[in-house]
Design an enzyme around this catalytic site. Sequence first.
Site, short mmCIF file in Angstrom:
data_model
loop_
_atom_site.label_atom_id
_atom_site.label_comp_id
_atom_site.label_asym_id
_atom_site.label_seq_id
_atom_site.Cartn_x
_atom_site.Cartn_y
_atom_site.Cartn_z
N GLU A 109 0.81 -1.21 0.00
CA GLU A 109 0.00 0.00 0.00
C GLU A 109 0.85 1.26 0.00
O GLU A 109 2.01 1.27 0.41
CB GLU A 109 -0.94 0.00 1.19
CG GLU A 109 -0.24 -0.06 2.52
CD GLU A 109 -1.25 -0.23 3.65
OE1 GLU A 109 -1.76 -1.35 3.82
OE2 GLU A 109 -1.53 0.75 4.35
N CYS A 130 3.52 8.33 1.01
CA CYS A 130 4.18 7.39 1.92
C CYS A 130 4.26 6.06 1.19
O CYS A 130 3.22 5.49 0.83
CB CYS A 130 3.32 7.30 3.18
SG CYS A 130 3.84 6.03 4.33
N CYS A 137 7.23 -7.00 6.92
CA CYS A 137 8.44 -6.51 7.58
C CYS A 137 8.92 -7.55 8.57
O CYS A 137 8.12 -8.16 9.28
CB CYS A 137 8.16 -5.19 8.29
SG CYS A 137 9.65 -4.50 9.07
N CYS A 141 8.06 -4.93 15.17
CA CYS A 141 7.78 -3.99 16.27
C CYS A 141 6.38 -4.31 16.79
O CYS A 141 5.46 -4.56 16.02
CB CYS A 141 7.87 -2.55 15.78
SG CYS A 141 9.49 -2.17 15.12
N CYS A 144 3.10 -2.40 15.49
CA CYS A 144 2.97 -2.05 14.07
C CYS A 144 2.23 -3.12 13.28
O CYS A 144 2.52 -4.31 13.41
CB CYS A 144 4.37 -1.85 13.50
SG CYS A 144 4.39 -1.56 11.73
N CYS A 357 0.10 3.08 7.73
CA CYS A 357 0.59 2.20 6.68
C CYS A 357 0.64 0.77 7.17
O CYS A 357 1.01 0.50 8.29
CB CYS A 357 1.99 2.62 6.24
SG CYS A 357 1.96 3.85 4.96
#
Length: 377
Positions: A109, A130, A137, A141, A144, A357
Amino acid sequence: MQVGRGYTPRVNSEVLPSAKTFIHSLGLEDLTAHLGQHGQPAYRAKQVMDWLYEKRVGSCDEMTDLPQALRTQLAADFELRAPETVRVLGSKDTTQKFLFRLRDGNLIESVLIPASPALYGERSDRRTICVSSQVGCAYGCKFCASGLDGWTRNLDAGEIVQQLMAVEAQSGEKIDNVVFMGMGEPLANLKNLKRAIQIINAPWGLEIGARHITVSTSGLAPQIRELAEDPTQFRLALSLHGATDEVRSRIMPVNRKYNLKTLLEACDYYVAKKRRIMFEYILIADINDTEEQAHALAKIARRLSAKINLIPYNTVEGLAWSRPSRARQERFHAILREHGVVSTLRREKGHDIAAACGQLRLQAKREATAPLQPSTP
Ligand code: SAH
Ligand code: SF4
């Protein structure tokens, strides 16, 4: 790197070995060299770049000042297709989110922010995109959405560049600012990141000034040192989110690999060699919003002469974290000010953007029982 919860190396094997190179991954020199091998003069590469980035054609057939044989050759050698737009949320004047499907079926995205009031020190009439740098990922974290499903693969430079082009085409807006704050850890995809920045920045490419490009990292110390040697003057933002190892390690597993000492030494090096770094600090209730953290953060900021963007946490579905009360946010901000540290506290609800995001993709994946498109390639 295998950090964090839910890490599953699901590299899609059909992704790329046999697939064609994205033409939008090539720099002018690469294309010149490629065309040279086919006996073409150097000026042809400039012509092709002009078709791609000025006229924005979607096929080689439209490159009408090239010999037919060359058009056929290019079409055989390279991928020109744009990613498929699966969904657009929001409308003009508000934050718009774009969900794209890549050629291997993965979803990424991008977010378009119509105006970014003092977001990264820019004028407020700028349009910021962005962008994502990876599918998923690996850094996990705890707060997130992007890290929830682990890491799938790096994006190619062309897949990064095409996010800008697709968003400009869909929105009719010219983008002036780029932030690498979407899905993924850009410094874990350094080679493609540098290549993408080169294309975004180049006069033959998208021609966005380096100072209008911001790369955000969770703190990969060796790569920060490496970037200190890179001459391109883009901005670097560090996602700090904790001012002591104890707090930071609790929410960012990467801190166990590169603790604050290692990270800040890399930052010292970067700042001495290149330019200042900006800090991002999400305020999460009862986690990193105490007065002690504010004092410790101020100390770190002073050491590096860094400005701080305080970002009230944006709730992620399925995660238990929340933002502190307004009063508590203000108190944290005031302590930084008392130390003489320059910081901004984001106020506008609609601007929880970069933060958001990864969430659209998550939502789309959760809706798998109700497919967004009747069929996928
Ligand atoms: N991986 C890089 C860049 C992508 S994340 C990094 O971590 O810096 C971009 C920014 O959004 C980071 O500062 C990240 O910590 C922040 N972020 C992630 N989830 C968030 C959330 N739910 N609310 C607010 N900020 C968030
Ligand atoms: Fe990855 Fe950045 Fe999210 Fe951490 S905050 S999981 S590094 S995208």
